[in-house]
Design a protein around this motif. Sequence first.
Motif, PDB file in Angstrom:
ATOM      1  N   VAL A  91     -55.946  36.683  61.250  1.00 45.46           N
ATOM      2  CA  VAL A  91     -55.029  37.735  61.702  1.00 45.46           C
ATOM      3  C   VAL A  91     -54.490  38.454  60.480  1.00 45.46           C
ATOM      4  CG1 VAL A  91     -52.834  38.231  62.847  1.00 45.46           C
ATOM      5  CG2 VAL A  91     -54.382  36.503  63.807  1.00 45.46           C
ATOM      6  N   GLY A 117     -61.162  33.967  63.482  1.00 44.61           N
ATOM      7  CA  GLY A 117     -59.819  33.709  63.971  1.00 44.61           C
ATOM      8  C   GLY A 117     -58.712  34.193  63.061  1.00 44.61           C
ATOM      9  N   LEU A 156     -57.878  39.453  64.599  1.00 46.02           N
ATOM     10  CA  LEU A 156     -56.951  40.499  65.015  1.00 46.02           C
ATOM     11  C   LEU A 156     -56.513  41.269  63.766  1.00 46.02           C
ATOM     12  CD1 LEU A 156     -55.061  41.924  67.085  1.00 46.02           C
ATOM     13  CD2 LEU A 156     -53.356  40.152  66.554  1.00 46.02           C
ATOM     14  N   GLU A 196     -52.190  37.573  72.698  1.00 49.97           N
ATOM     15  CA  GLU A 196     -52.166  36.125  72.497  1.00 49.97           C
ATOM     16  C   GLU A 196     -52.464  35.778  71.041  1.00 49.97           C
ATOM     17  OE1 GLU A 196     -54.767  34.245  75.281  1.00 49.97           O
ATOM     18  OE2 GLU A 196     -54.035  35.432  76.973  1.00 49.97           O
ATOM     19  N   ARG A 197     -53.346  36.522  70.424  1.00 48.25           N
ATOM     20  CA  ARG A 197     -53.635  36.264  69.006  1.00 48.25           C
ATOM     21  C   ARG A 197     -52.414  36.572  68.147  1.00 48.25           C
ATOM     22  NH1 ARG A 197     -59.784  38.832  68.555  1.00 48.25           N
ATOM     23  NH2 ARG A 197     -60.736  37.398  70.059  1.00 48.25           N
ATOM     24  N   TRP A 198     -51.681  37.614  68.512  1.00 46.54           N
ATOM     25  CA  TRP A 198     -50.440  37.913  67.797  1.00 46.54           C
ATOM     26  C   TRP A 198     -49.454  36.759  67.947  1.00 46.54           C
ATOM     27  CZ3 TRP A 198     -48.971  42.596  65.246  1.00 46.54           C
ATOM     28  CH2 TRP A 198     -47.622  42.648  64.857  1.00 46.54           C
ATOM     29  N   ASP A 211     -63.579  37.097  66.245  1.00 48.86           N
ATOM     30  CA  ASP A 211     -62.353  36.637  66.918  1.00 48.86           C
ATOM     31  C   ASP A 211     -61.115  36.862  66.069  1.00 48.86           C
ATOM     32  OD1 ASP A 211     -63.886  35.758  69.093  1.00 48.86           O
ATOM     33  OD2 ASP A 211     -64.300  33.854  68.100  1.00 48.86           O
ATOM     34  N   THR A 245     -53.926  33.990  57.947  1.00 46.34           N
ATOM     35  CA  THR A 245     -52.951  34.735  58.731  1.00 46.34           C
ATOM     36  C   THR A 245     -52.061  35.478  57.747  1.00 46.34           C
ATOM     37  OG1 THR A 245     -52.967  33.071  60.487  1.00 46.34           O
ATOM     38  CG2 THR A 245     -51.075  34.567  60.406  1.00 46.34           C
TER      39      THR A 245
END
Length: 711
Positions: free
Chosen positions: A423, A421, A445, A203-205, A443, A401
């Motif tokens: 990524v 959060g 990724l 879901e993070r992806w 949290d 991100t």
Amino acid sequence: MTRFDPYGDLPRALRIALVALLLVAAVATAGAFAADPEATAPSPAAYDDVVELGLSSETDALMAGSARVPRTQVFYSQLQYVVGYNGVESFAATLDDGRTERQFGYPIAAYVETFDGARPGTIETGLFAAESAGEWTPAAEATYVVGSDARSPAGETVVPFRERGAAEAFAADHGGRAVDWETVRSRSFDTDSAATVRAMAPERWAGADGRIAAAERRADRPVSVVVGEDAPTIEAAVAAAPANTTVVVPPGTYEETLTVNESVTIAGEDAQISGDGDGSVITVRAPDVALTGLAVDGSGGQTRDPEAAREGRADDGGVNGSDDGEVWDTNIQLGYGHGDAGIRAIGAPGLVVDDVTVEANASGLLLREGSHAVVRDLRVDGADSWQDGFMGIAGMGSRVTVTDSAFEGGRDGIYLHRADGSVVRNSTFTDNRYGTHLMYTGDALIADNAFRNELFGGITVMTRPSGNAIVGNDVRNSSAGVQASGTRTYVGYNTLVGNELGFSTSSRGSLYERNVAANNELGARATTVVPSSRIVANDFVGNADHATAGAGALRVWADGDRGNYWEGANVGVHEPGERAYRPTAPVDAALHREVAAVAVRESPAVALLDRLRGTVPGARSGSIIDPAPAAEPYSPDRIDAALDPDAGPVRADWRAELGDGSGESDEDAAMNAHDRNATSGGIGPRPQRSDRTTVPTVEGATASIRGVSDA
């Protein structure tokens, strides 16, 4: 099939080892009968002296002020440490999981923090709060409020009280009901765990995909100004451009520095922006700015600003001076966040950096004060010596991100500080100090990246993180592959080859699975003093040593009848998986390097030592056991690719195996349920256990805990 003869001719070194083991067995046997167990229950310890497990109390940003997590402290029969559980449910979940008793022994005494006189309640966010710390009460004597509106950072929390009347008064104000200890143990709680992090990784992806798509739309704006046609410089063009339009920068070299105070896109076409060697080249101070198609160089070389840190500490009124950790945190944020950069963003959320190259004298991209950014196709070339450079990306209090980018040289490829959060995916890191380095960041990724020749480590996570997922990365020829501290970390499907250390199990209440550790000097290191994580279905092949453990209790690396694959573990006269494997034992550790060691393993001395392990605490310290070593590797294709010198980075199809969040396989469901009950999450139903070994109790202290445990 021809079996190895364990009693055939032995090399001289192994004959010596056999004699030594016999002596050790004799000494251990004598010690077993000399132990004098304590006759009284221990008193509660100061909580600062315990080893903490369960929900991390380190979620300091959430737990500021009067918010609290009810705590438990437990004394175990074969553990020299007092174990503190943050969250009553965290301790209750361990009582029948089998692994805890095998590693620590049975609980001699357990105390819970009760809040009768502490004016308990909740704060605006719903977190449980009290005006002062509670008092310690034996767990079986306390009354607990369950189902109330009181929460912890991980979900519902159980609130203990010494007197039932106090518990019922709290329930009248906050909902729920007052129950006894046995009822608490029978409940299931909706709490966070490593299983949650595992399930959320895909879901993070997908969330990163969404942010990238939104960034593309945000950057696609109508052209308003062309440099050289409508304005003489980029800075003049930016100043003239209306909001939500594009400034086009034609090919060429532009010797200038600029500040962007408007929400515009700066789109280059083979455009080079060169600073004068003093300060940052591009400073962004507006939201929703996009920088595309640019090459940037010529920043200053200042990596941090000591004056900013000094001023920050002076301005806080001495608050941070009371805690060394807070002083250090402030120094990092104010010092690291105030250096020079090719691109610097200050209070600029919605930043887009796409198709940009930075030749960095200090940091490549510096984000601070909520400058949340999407970064794609960024290349940062740092200093040849990491001491001379700084961060490829430094994210200070700013979520980032990052995808399809490359970082070479300098201090850290990506350094994130309080950037929850974030990524980082599909990127490459080469010749850094650390490839990806997270501090106080949860949290996140970190997925499908390649790390090469990292001086200190490929992926390193420090200082109070929670809920990070480190998945599908390929780390080679580095000091360490993955080193992640904190709690509730998911480390899965990584390929770790040719490093000094493959991975460490330093994150508490975490899950390490489906990692390939091949041809490392050391495959894995158990580092937490009190083990609370699950290490299962990993492949250890060709390592000089498969695993080691520091001081602490016995570590059980398996999940029921499913263990790890250890090259050499199934050598000998036993059927594959029939005999436990101890990678920290001298004989077992040599099986994949010297097949003749199996003769010593099958000797009566070693068999005696095996029986002693689990009854003599001294024989358990600093050791790992896999009671169900796998007969075949879990990921043979990845092992083959990892050992192929001509192969590129190994990619595991982890998103397909973990699912897309819309459903899960039966195996996934079973593993997730196990995580929730045994790692650091909720409490599930307790099956009757007919195979429990009877153990002596400590008079006046143990019967109540053990009696409930047997229910």
